[in-house]
Write a protein that holds these residues in place. Sequence first.
Motif, mmCIF file in Angstrom:
data_model
loop_
_atom_site.group_PDB
_atom_site.id
_atom_site.type_symbol
_atom_site.label_atom_id
_atom_site.label_comp_id
_atom_site.label_asym_id
_atom_site.label_seq_id
_atom_site.Cartn_x
_atom_site.Cartn_y
_atom_site.Cartn_z
ATOM 1 N N ASN A 34 0.926 -1.255 -0.057
ATOM 2 C CA ASN A 34 0.048 -0.140 -0.036
ATOM 3 C C ASN A 34 0.833 1.378 0.021
ATOM 4 O O ASN A 34 0.369 2.317 -0.100
ATOM 5 C CB ASN A 34 -0.843 -0.043 1.274
ATOM 6 C CG ASN A 34 -1.945 -0.880 1.009
ATOM 7 O OD1 ASN A 34 -2.341 -1.278 -0.016
ATOM 8 N ND2 ASN A 34 -2.594 -1.375 2.169
ATOM 9 N N LYS A 35 2.212 1.301 0.264
ATOM 10 C CA LYS A 35 2.964 2.503 0.242
ATOM 11 C C LYS A 35 2.636 3.128 -1.128
ATOM 12 O O LYS A 35 2.641 4.488 -0.765
ATOM 13 C CB LYS A 35 4.547 1.967 0.347
ATOM 14 C CG LYS A 35 5.495 3.150 0.261
ATOM 15 C CD LYS A 35 6.701 2.618 0.584
ATOM 16 C CE LYS A 35 7.974 3.807 0.656
ATOM 17 N NZ LYS A 35 7.328 5.096 1.067
ATOM 18 N N GLU A 36 2.857 2.764 -2.237
ATOM 19 C CA GLU A 36 2.707 3.542 -3.582
ATOM 20 C C GLU A 36 1.371 4.259 -3.526
ATOM 21 O O GLU A 36 1.242 5.550 -3.743
ATOM 22 C CB GLU A 36 2.976 2.791 -4.681
ATOM 23 C CG GLU A 36 2.801 3.523 -5.926
ATOM 24 C CD GLU A 36 2.829 2.863 -7.080
ATOM 25 O OE1 GLU A 36 2.631 3.213 -8.235
ATOM 26 O OE2 GLU A 36 3.308 1.451 -7.088
ATOM 27 N N LYS A 37 0.337 3.671 -3.059
ATOM 28 C CA LYS A 37 -0.966 4.154 -3.193
ATOM 29 C C LYS A 37 -1.042 5.439 -1.935
ATOM 30 O O LYS A 37 -1.893 6.495 -2.386
ATOM 31 C CB LYS A 37 -1.984 3.102 -2.819
ATOM 32 C CG LYS A 37 -3.558 3.655 -2.646
ATOM 33 C CD LYS A 37 -4.409 2.602 -2.560
ATOM 34 C CE LYS A 37 -4.488 1.345 -1.468
ATOM 35 N NZ LYS A 37 -5.382 0.716 -1.346
ATOM 36 N N PHE A 38 -0.674 5.267 -0.862
ATOM 37 C CA PHE A 38 -0.471 6.385 0.230
ATOM 38 C C PHE A 38 0.252 7.443 -0.134
ATOM 39 O O PHE A 38 -0.013 8.507 0.054
ATOM 40 C CB PHE A 38 -0.225 5.546 1.721
ATOM 41 C CG PHE A 38 -1.312 4.761 2.270
ATOM 42 C CD1 PHE A 38 -2.801 5.001 1.953
ATOM 43 C CD2 PHE A 38 -0.941 3.475 2.825
ATOM 44 C CE1 PHE A 38 -3.502 4.163 2.562
ATOM 45 C CE2 PHE A 38 -1.653 2.597 3.363
ATOM 46 C CZ PHE A 38 -3.071 3.020 3.363
ATOM 47 N N ASP A 39 1.519 7.175 -1.054
ATOM 48 C CA ASP A 39 2.253 8.214 -1.399
ATOM 49 C C ASP A 39 1.554 8.891 -2.442
ATOM 50 O O ASP A 39 1.750 10.183 -2.486
ATOM 51 C CB ASP A 39 3.603 7.496 -1.962
ATOM 52 C CG ASP A 39 4.635 7.119 -0.989
ATOM 53 O OD1 ASP A 39 4.528 7.602 0.272
ATOM 54 O OD2 ASP A 39 5.441 6.373 -1.202
ATOM 55 N N ARG A 40 0.940 8.265 -3.319
ATOM 56 C CA ARG A 40 0.340 8.949 -4.257
ATOM 57 C C ARG A 40 -0.909 9.889 -3.768
ATOM 58 O O ARG A 40 -1.038 11.012 -4.007
ATOM 59 C CB ARG A 40 -0.512 8.071 -5.410
ATOM 60 C CG ARG A 40 0.213 7.921 -6.523
ATOM 61 C CD ARG A 40 -0.315 7.011 -7.637
ATOM 62 N NE ARG A 40 -0.582 5.759 -6.999
ATOM 63 C CZ ARG A 40 -1.659 5.043 -7.224
ATOM 64 N NH1 ARG A 40 -2.920 5.473 -7.347
ATOM 65 N NH2 ARG A 40 -1.579 3.817 -6.677
ATOM 66 N N ALA A 41 -1.736 9.467 -2.712
ATOM 67 C CA ALA A 41 -2.612 9.894 -1.854
ATOM 68 C C ALA A 41 -1.994 11.434 -1.375
ATOM 69 O O ALA A 41 -2.783 12.484 -1.092
ATOM 70 C CB ALA A 41 -3.422 9.120 -0.955
ATOM 71 N N ALA A 42 -0.956 11.315 -0.746
ATOM 72 C CA ALA A 42 -0.301 12.161 0.025
ATOM 73 C C ALA A 42 0.238 13.240 -0.817
ATOM 74 O O ALA A 42 0.049 14.466 -0.616
ATOM 75 C CB ALA A 42 1.007 11.726 0.685
ATOM 76 N N ARG A 43 0.497 13.216 -2.089
ATOM 77 C CA ARG A 43 0.923 14.056 -3.015
ATOM 78 C C ARG A 43 -0.251 14.637 -3.822
ATOM 79 O O ARG A 43 -0.238 15.589 -4.533
ATOM 80 C CB ARG A 43 1.613 13.538 -4.117
ATOM 81 C CG ARG A 43 3.218 13.209 -3.540
ATOM 82 C CD ARG A 43 4.148 12.896 -4.776
ATOM 83 N NE ARG A 43 3.623 11.713 -5.573
ATOM 84 C CZ ARG A 43 4.116 10.726 -5.317
ATOM 85 N NH1 ARG A 43 4.626 10.307 -4.482
ATOM 86 N NH2 ARG A 43 3.655 9.625 -6.304
ATOM 87 N N ALA A 44 -1.482 14.139 -3.732
ATOM 88 C CA ALA A 44 -2.528 14.622 -4.499
ATOM 89 C C ALA A 44 -2.963 16.108 -4.480
ATOM 90 O O ALA A 44 -3.314 16.700 -5.389
ATOM 91 C CB ALA A 44 -3.748 13.769 -4.238
ATOM 92 N N PRO A 45 -2.811 16.688 -3.045
ATOM 93 C CA PRO A 45 -3.227 18.048 -3.173
ATOM 94 C C PRO A 45 -2.275 19.072 -3.727
ATOM 95 O O PRO A 45 -2.569 20.159 -3.947
ATOM 96 C CB PRO A 45 -3.229 18.521 -1.694
ATOM 97 C CG PRO A 45 -3.525 16.976 -0.657
ATOM 98 C CD PRO A 45 -2.725 16.219 -1.805
ATOM 99 N N LEU A 46 -1.186 18.173 -3.990
ATOM 100 C CA LEU A 46 0.212 19.373 -4.667
ATOM 101 C C LEU A 46 0.050 19.090 -6.120
ATOM 102 O O LEU A 46 0.798 20.048 -6.752
ATOM 103 C CB LEU A 46 1.303 18.818 -4.071
ATOM 104 C CG LEU A 46 1.622 18.830 -2.468
ATOM 105 C CD1 LEU A 46 2.913 18.319 -1.897
ATOM 106 C CD2 LEU A 46 1.325 20.102 -2.099
ATOM 107 N N VAL A 47 -0.652 18.192 -6.561
ATOM 108 C CA VAL A 47 -0.466 18.123 -8.175
ATOM 109 C C VAL A 47 -1.352 19.021 -8.683
ATOM 110 O O VAL A 47 -2.676 19.385 -8.512
ATOM 111 C CB VAL A 47 -1.039 16.541 -8.565
ATOM 112 C CG1 VAL A 47 -1.215 16.376 -9.945
ATOM 113 C CG2 VAL A 47 0.121 15.582 -7.916
ATOM 114 N N VAL A 48 -0.795 19.795 -9.647
ATOM 115 C CA VAL A 48 -1.687 20.785 -10.620
ATOM 116 C C VAL A 48 -1.736 20.201 -11.897
ATOM 117 O O VAL A 48 -0.823 20.048 -12.655
ATOM 118 C CB VAL A 48 -0.891 22.187 -10.654
ATOM 119 C CG1 VAL A 48 -1.803 23.281 -11.450
ATOM 120 C CG2 VAL A 48 -0.580 22.702 -9.070
ATOM 121 N N GLU A 49 -3.154 19.849 -12.296
ATOM 122 C CA GLU A 49 -3.277 19.510 -13.761
ATOM 123 C C GLU A 49 -3.340 20.521 -14.692
ATOM 124 O O GLU A 49 -2.962 20.309 -15.930
ATOM 125 C CB GLU A 49 -4.358 18.634 -13.477
ATOM 126 C CG GLU A 49 -4.656 17.424 -13.065
ATOM 127 C CD GLU A 49 -5.678 16.744 -12.614
ATOM 128 O OE1 GLU A 49 -6.769 16.970 -13.509
ATOM 129 O OE2 GLU A 49 -5.808 15.472 -11.864
#
Length: 77
Positions: A34-49
């Motif tokens: 689950n590490k990759e999934k939690f890392d993606r979720a942690a970075r989600a607010p910082l991602v600008v599409e």
Amino acid sequence: MTYENILGWSQLIAMILFGLVIAGMLFYALRPGNKEKFDRAARAPLVVEDDTPAEKPARPSLLREDDENGEDTHGRT
């Protein structure tokens, strides 16, 4: 069975169920898969599409009254 016996057993069963739920949550959260999934979720607010700014704000300003061109209509700055 007396009331005290039922009370004791129900508290014991509730404590065991609570412990199992907590252990399950810890197992799920700490699994290496689950590490990759939690890392993606942690970075989600910082991602600008979309980096392009909007042409005009979605809502009008609450602090001052602007006309359509963004100029102050009451002589205030």
